[in-house]
Design a protein around this motif. Structure first.
Motif, PDB file in Angstrom:
ATOM      1  N   GLY A  69      13.238   1.599   8.370  1.00 57.77           N
ATOM      2  CA  GLY A  69      12.113   1.510   7.440  1.00 57.77           C
ATOM      3  C   GLY A  69      11.866   0.055   7.058  1.00 57.77           C
ATOM      4  O   GLY A  69      12.710  -0.823   7.323  1.00 57.77           O
ATOM      5  N   PRO A  70      10.747  -0.234   6.418  1.00 57.76           N
ATOM      6  CA  PRO A  70      10.416  -1.618   6.049  1.00 57.76           C
ATOM      7  C   PRO A  70      11.453  -2.254   5.127  1.00 57.76           C
ATOM      8  O   PRO A  70      11.727  -3.453   5.246  1.00 57.76           O
ATOM      9  CB  PRO A  70       9.051  -1.504   5.382  1.00 57.76           C
ATOM     10  CG  PRO A  70       8.807  -0.057   5.161  1.00 57.76           C
ATOM     11  CD  PRO A  70       9.672   0.698   6.084  1.00 57.76           C
ATOM     12  N   ALA A  71      12.089  -1.455   4.254  1.00 56.26           N
ATOM     13  CA  ALA A  71      13.067  -2.043   3.318  1.00 56.26           C
ATOM     14  C   ALA A  71      14.255  -2.630   4.070  1.00 56.26           C
ATOM     15  O   ALA A  71      14.810  -3.671   3.678  1.00 56.26           O
ATOM     16  CB  ALA A  71      13.548  -0.981   2.335  1.00 56.26           C
ATOM     17  N   VAL A  72      14.663  -1.981   5.168  1.00 53.48           N
ATOM     18  CA  VAL A  72      15.798  -2.485   5.955  1.00 53.48           C
ATOM     19  C   VAL A  72      15.422  -3.820   6.587  1.00 53.48           C
ATOM     20  O   VAL A  72      16.190  -4.792   6.560  1.00 53.48           O
ATOM     21  CB  VAL A  72      16.179  -1.458   7.047  1.00 53.48           C
ATOM     22  CG1 VAL A  72      17.211  -2.039   7.998  1.00 53.48           C
ATOM     23  CG2 VAL A  72      16.677  -0.172   6.407  1.00 53.48           C
ATOM     24  N   ILE A  73      14.217  -3.904   7.114  1.00 53.28           N
ATOM     25  CA  ILE A  73      13.760  -5.139   7.754  1.00 53.28           C
ATOM     26  C   ILE A  73      13.601  -6.252   6.716  1.00 53.28           C
ATOM     27  O   ILE A  73      14.000  -7.405   6.942  1.00 53.28           O
ATOM     28  CB  ILE A  73      12.458  -4.877   8.533  1.00 53.28           C
ATOM     29  CG1 ILE A  73      12.738  -3.905   9.685  1.00 53.28           C
ATOM     30  CG2 ILE A  73      11.845  -6.180   9.044  1.00 53.28           C
ATOM     31  CD1 ILE A  73      11.521  -3.448  10.452  1.00 53.28           C
ATOM     32  N   ALA A  74      13.080  -5.892   5.556  1.00 54.73           N
ATOM     33  CA  ALA A  74      12.929  -6.888   4.479  1.00 54.73           C
ATOM     34  C   ALA A  74      14.292  -7.448   4.066  1.00 54.73           C
ATOM     35  O   ALA A  74      14.429  -8.653   3.795  1.00 54.73           O
ATOM     36  CB  ALA A  74      12.223  -6.257   3.284  1.00 54.73           C
ATOM     37  N   ALA A  75      15.308  -6.618   4.076  1.00 59.86           N
ATOM     38  CA  ALA A  75      16.657  -7.087   3.703  1.00 59.86           C
ATOM     39  C   ALA A  75      17.187  -8.065   4.752  1.00 59.86           C
ATOM     40  O   ALA A  75      17.776  -9.103   4.415  1.00 59.86           O
ATOM     41  CB  ALA A  75      17.595  -5.896   3.573  1.00 59.86           C
ATOM     42  N   ALA A  98       0.787  -2.106   7.236  1.00 57.66           N
ATOM     43  CA  ALA A  98       0.840  -3.068   6.121  1.00 57.66           C
ATOM     44  C   ALA A  98       2.267  -3.226   5.591  1.00 57.66           C
ATOM     45  O   ALA A  98       2.714  -4.343   5.289  1.00 57.66           O
ATOM     46  CB  ALA A  98      -0.100  -2.618   5.013  1.00 57.66           C
ATOM     47  N   GLU A  99       3.028  -2.110   5.543  1.00 56.58           N
ATOM     48  CA  GLU A  99       4.396  -2.196   5.005  1.00 56.58           C
ATOM     49  C   GLU A  99       5.297  -3.065   5.879  1.00 56.58           C
ATOM     50  O   GLU A  99       6.168  -3.772   5.386  1.00 56.58           O
ATOM     51  CB  GLU A  99       5.006  -0.794   4.926  1.00 56.58           C
ATOM     52  CG  GLU A  99       4.443   0.107   3.840  1.00 56.58           C
ATOM     53  CD  GLU A  99       5.150   1.471   3.873  1.00 56.58           C
ATOM     54  OE1 GLU A  99       4.793   2.290   4.754  1.00 56.58           O
ATOM     55  OE2 GLU A  99       6.062   1.679   3.065  1.00 56.58           O
ATOM     56  N   TYR A 100       5.084  -2.986   7.204  1.00 55.73           N
ATOM     57  CA  TYR A 100       5.966  -3.764   8.083  1.00 55.73           C
ATOM     58  C   TYR A 100       5.566  -5.242   8.098  1.00 55.73           C
ATOM     59  O   TYR A 100       6.420  -6.118   8.242  1.00 55.73           O
ATOM     60  CB  TYR A 100       5.985  -3.141   9.494  1.00 55.73           C
ATOM     61  CG  TYR A 100       6.881  -1.927   9.525  1.00 55.73           C
ATOM     62  CD1 TYR A 100       6.389  -0.655   9.245  1.00 55.73           C
ATOM     63  CD2 TYR A 100       8.251  -2.059   9.756  1.00 55.73           C
ATOM     64  CE1 TYR A 100       7.226   0.452   9.210  1.00 55.73           C
ATOM     65  CE2 TYR A 100       9.097  -0.951   9.722  1.00 55.73           C
ATOM     66  CZ  TYR A 100       8.584   0.296   9.449  1.00 55.73           C
ATOM     67  OH  TYR A 100       9.414   1.388   9.387  1.00 55.73           O
ATOM     68  N   VAL A 101       4.297  -5.509   7.871  1.00 51.44           N
ATOM     69  CA  VAL A 101       3.891  -6.917   7.721  1.00 51.44           C
ATOM     70  C   VAL A 101       4.477  -7.457   6.424  1.00 51.44           C
ATOM     71  O   VAL A 101       5.085  -8.527   6.382  1.00 51.44           O
ATOM     72  CB  VAL A 101       2.359  -7.049   7.745  1.00 51.44           C
ATOM     73  CG1 VAL A 101       1.941  -8.493   7.441  1.00 51.44           C
ATOM     74  CG2 VAL A 101       1.804  -6.610   9.093  1.00 51.44           C
ATOM     75  N   GLU A 102       4.374  -6.672   5.388  1.00 54.20           N
ATOM     76  CA  GLU A 102       4.915  -7.059   4.072  1.00 54.20           C
ATOM     77  C   GLU A 102       6.433  -7.287   4.148  1.00 54.20           C
ATOM     78  O   GLU A 102       6.984  -8.183   3.510  1.00 54.20           O
ATOM     79  CB  GLU A 102       4.601  -5.945   3.046  1.00 54.20           C
ATOM     80  CG  GLU A 102       4.972  -6.263   1.600  1.00 54.20           C
ATOM     81  CD  GLU A 102       4.229  -7.469   1.034  1.00 54.20           C
ATOM     82  OE1 GLU A 102       3.070  -7.670   1.436  1.00 54.20           O
ATOM     83  OE2 GLU A 102       4.834  -8.233   0.246  1.00 54.20           O
ATOM     84  N   ALA A 103       7.091  -6.524   5.011  1.00 53.90           N
ATOM     85  CA  ALA A 103       8.557  -6.637   5.138  1.00 53.90           C
ATOM     86  C   ALA A 103       8.967  -7.889   5.898  1.00 53.90           C
ATOM     87  O   ALA A 103      10.158  -8.248   5.933  1.00 53.90           O
ATOM     88  CB  ALA A 103       9.110  -5.396   5.845  1.00 53.90           C
TER      89      ALA A 103
END
Ligand code: DX5
Length: 247
Positions: A69-75, A98-103
């Protein structure tokens, strides 16, 4: 796409051609890493000399596996300066983009097979400030990208059926790689559009893919099974691909 984000996104996945054509890039899939140490693992991949990092995003529907998920990538974003690309093996890329760009992903790769309105989906990704790319499953013809090359900075030709790492390379994809390379060249986009392959890429298969026209090569299991370590695997794959691509 606003100029600054366009420049940012394009610069992140620089396709800067060398004097003799597109740059050969070695990009890891993070599927084989220890997910409990993701930050350290992406930092180690950067130290090993890879060009960027690919996240195999799977929704359990488009492919029978469920991953990041995007949260894992953001981390993980905080642990490396390398560009991130998300390979969206999902049925709903328009909802998730949008979530994956944001991440922190500066390139999003969508599957032609998952997009009812591929042209619109790619334009939407660019409007988010990321670069857009399109992936083709083994049975999908090269012609599926013929009318969207102006919207992408990369075409991904899958050399396995998506969903799992460690699968065998499908050599009959090489004529399709050549077809896509010819489409890119005939459109005069060799400096703007990279050709990526993903699946079963290793020392025994990378030369065939590169000779057919791939200049961005995704490797997962081959990087981590090299007894001499990931840096050695990256250097060996880069050397093999560069020699074959330039032939
Ligand atoms: C398939 C995945 C794999 C992965 C690479 O959906 O996309 O192709 O990235 O796996 P290896 O390099 O182990 O075949």
């Amino acid at each position: 796409m606003p100029a600054d984000t366009a420049d940012t996104a394009d610069a992140a996945h620089s396709t800067t051609p060398t004097a003799s054509g597109p740059r050969v890039q070695i990009v890891p899939s993070v599927l084989p890493v220890d997910f409990a140490r993701l930050g350290e693992e992406v930092a180690a991949l950067e130290a090993a000399g890879v060009d960027s990092i690919q996240w195999d995003v799977m929704d359990g529907q488009f492919v029978p596996n469920l991953t990041f998920g995007p949260a894992v990538i953001a981390a993980a974003r905080r642990h490396t300066s390398l560009p991130f690309e998300a390979h969206l093996m999902v049925y709903t890329p328009d909802v998730m983009a949008a979530e994956y760009v944001e991440a922190g992903c500066s390139r999003l790769i969508v599957h032609a097979e998952a997009c009812t309105h591929l042209h619109r989906t790619l334009a939407n990704i660019r409007s988010l400030g990321a670069t857009a790319a399109v992936a083709l499953n083994p049975a999908t013809p090269a012609s599926a990208v013929a009318h969207v090359l102006d919207l992408v900075d990369l075409v991904l030709v899958m050399t396995v059926n998506p969903g799992f790492g460690g699968q065998a390379y499908i050599p009959t994809m090489e004529p399709k790689i050549r077809e896509v390379r010819d489409l890119i060249e005939r459109a005069g986009l060799a400096e703007q559009v990279d050709l990526e392959v993903d699946g079963g890429i290793g020392p025994a298969t990378i030369a065939g893919a590169a000779a057919a026209g791939a200049n961005v090569l995704i490797a997962g299991s081959a990087l981590f099974r090299d007894p001499l370590g990931v840096p050695h695997a990256v250097a060996e794959l880069r050397e093999l691909a560069t020699a074959a691509f330039r032939r």
